[in-house]
Write a protein that holds these residues in place. Structure first.
Motif, PDB file in Angstrom:
ATOM      1  N   VAL A  17       0.861  -1.187   0.000  1.00  0.00           N
ATOM      2  CA  VAL A  17       0.000   0.000   0.000  1.00  0.00           C
ATOM      3  C   VAL A  17       0.894   1.232   0.000  1.00  0.00           C
ATOM      4  O   VAL A  17       1.788   1.362   0.855  1.00  0.00           O
ATOM      5  N   ASP A  18       0.670   2.106  -0.962  1.00  0.00           N
ATOM      6  CA  ASP A  18       1.407   3.363  -1.023  1.00  0.00           C
ATOM      7  C   ASP A  18       0.586   4.423  -0.292  1.00  0.00           C
ATOM      8  O   ASP A  18      -0.499   4.797  -0.737  1.00  0.00           O
ATOM      9  N   ASN A  35       4.093  11.837   1.473  1.00  0.00           N
ATOM     10  CA  ASN A  35       4.147  10.466   1.990  1.00  0.00           C
ATOM     11  C   ASN A  35       4.378  10.548   3.497  1.00  0.00           C
ATOM     12  O   ASN A  35       5.441  10.976   3.949  1.00  0.00           O
ATOM     13  N   PRO A  36       3.391  10.169   4.298  1.00  0.00           N
ATOM     14  CA  PRO A  36       3.527  10.265   5.768  1.00  0.00           C
ATOM     15  C   PRO A  36       4.751   9.527   6.303  1.00  0.00           C
ATOM     16  O   PRO A  36       5.274   9.901   7.353  1.00  0.00           O
ATOM     17  N   LEU A  37       5.193   8.484   5.592  1.00  0.00           N
ATOM     18  CA  LEU A  37       6.341   7.715   6.074  1.00  0.00           C
ATOM     19  C   LEU A  37       7.624   8.534   6.053  1.00  0.00           C
ATOM     20  O   LEU A  37       8.593   8.191   6.728  1.00  0.00           O
ATOM     21  N   GLU A  66       8.274  -1.066   4.180  1.00  0.00           N
ATOM     22  CA  GLU A  66       9.325  -1.529   3.262  1.00  0.00           C
ATOM     23  C   GLU A  66       9.586  -0.402   2.270  1.00  0.00           C
ATOM     24  O   GLU A  66       8.785  -0.175   1.372  1.00  0.00           O
ATOM     25  N   GLY A  67      10.693   0.286   2.463  1.00  0.00           N
ATOM     26  CA  GLY A  67      10.964   1.454   1.639  1.00  0.00           C
ATOM     27  C   GLY A  67       9.980   2.562   1.949  1.00  0.00           C
ATOM     28  O   GLY A  67       9.764   2.915   3.105  1.00  0.00           O
ATOM     29  N   LYS A  68       9.355   3.093   0.917  1.00  0.00           N
ATOM     30  CA  LYS A  68       8.362   4.148   1.077  1.00  0.00           C
ATOM     31  C   LYS A  68       6.941   3.600   1.022  1.00  0.00           C
ATOM     32  O   LYS A  68       5.979   4.356   0.901  1.00  0.00           O
ATOM     33  N   ARG A  69       6.807   2.286   1.133  1.00  0.00           N
ATOM     34  CA  ARG A  69       5.487   1.665   1.074  1.00  0.00           C
ATOM     35  C   ARG A  69       5.232   0.838   2.328  1.00  0.00           C
ATOM     36  O   ARG A  69       6.150   0.526   3.093  1.00  0.00           O
ATOM     37  N   LEU A  70       3.974   0.475   2.505  1.00  0.00           N
ATOM     38  CA  LEU A  70       3.587  -0.426   3.582  1.00  0.00           C
ATOM     39  C   LEU A  70       3.398  -1.819   3.003  1.00  0.00           C
ATOM     40  O   LEU A  70       2.722  -2.002   1.990  1.00  0.00           O
TER      41      LEU A  70
END
Length: 207
Positions: free
Chosen positions: A90-91, A116-118, A196-200
């Motif tokens: 999920v992005d 991107n909240p991350l 994982e990286g910029k994604r969930l």
């Protein structure tokens, strides 16, 4: 009668000899309006309910409903036990639909900016979703928590969170209303959400 009054009123107002200040005399006897204070009416009702025992019954019934809601919240709709394991991503990036300005009106981020909240709050723990009503899911969750090297946040999608808290002697959360499940597109449990990286990354696992 009210309809006739509404029809004739304009005619009376257009009559030069008519004035609202005319003294019509005494039409009939007048009486002072006597109305009980609403608060007093309510107090009387509560006193009667208390005397009859009805108030105590209502209080006990309400208390039991509250306890039951906390002890056994509604299961999250649309999440079932995993039959086919899957992994998906999920992005969380979203796009600003308006300009963001500071207190002086200075533009900070223009509309259309992707956020991107991350980038600002990375996910530093595992989110573990499972159903306490399923023994296999509870056993899997316990093993995963015990063996994980990172922090794990247990989140129920069904069952009794307080009961499990008392058994495990640790915090157990509940996805009230399925807000998180919908955000992470969960369809099965147990499931693990991690970054994982910029994604969930979401892993729906067969228990």
């Amino acid at each position: 009668m009210r309809y006739a009054f509404l029809v004739t009123l304009p005619c009376l107002l257009l009559n030069p000899g008519f004035t609202l200040a005319n003294d019509l005399g005494v039409v009939g006897p007048t009486y002072e309006i006597a109305e009980r204070d609403l608060i007093e009416v309510m107090k009387d009702k509560f006193r009667r309910m208390e005397k009859s025992g009805e108030l105590a019954r209502l209080q006990e019934s309400y208390k039991q409903r509250v306890i039951e809601t906390v002890e056994k919240p509604k299961p999250v709709h649309g999440v079932s036990t995993t039959e086919t394991a899957r992994t998906f991503y999920v992005d969380p990036t979203w796009t600003l639909d308006r300009n963001v300005v500071d207190e002086q009106g200075k533009l900070l981020f223009p509309a259309g900016t992707k956020v991107n909240p991350l980038d600002y709050a990375p996910l530093t723990q595992y989110l573990l979703f499972f159903d306490q009503r399923e023994k296999a899911q509870v056993a899997f969750a316990r093993r995963f928590i015990d063996q994980s090297k990172a922090r794990v946040k247990p989140i129920l999608v069904g069952g009794e969170p307080l009961k499990l808290m008392r058994q495990w002697k640790r915090e157990v959360f509940y996805d009230q209303g399925g807000v998180l499940s919908r955000k992470f597109l969960l369809k099965q449990s147990p499931a693990i959400v991690s970054q994982e990286g910029k994604r969930l990354r979401i892993d729906e696992i067969h228990p």
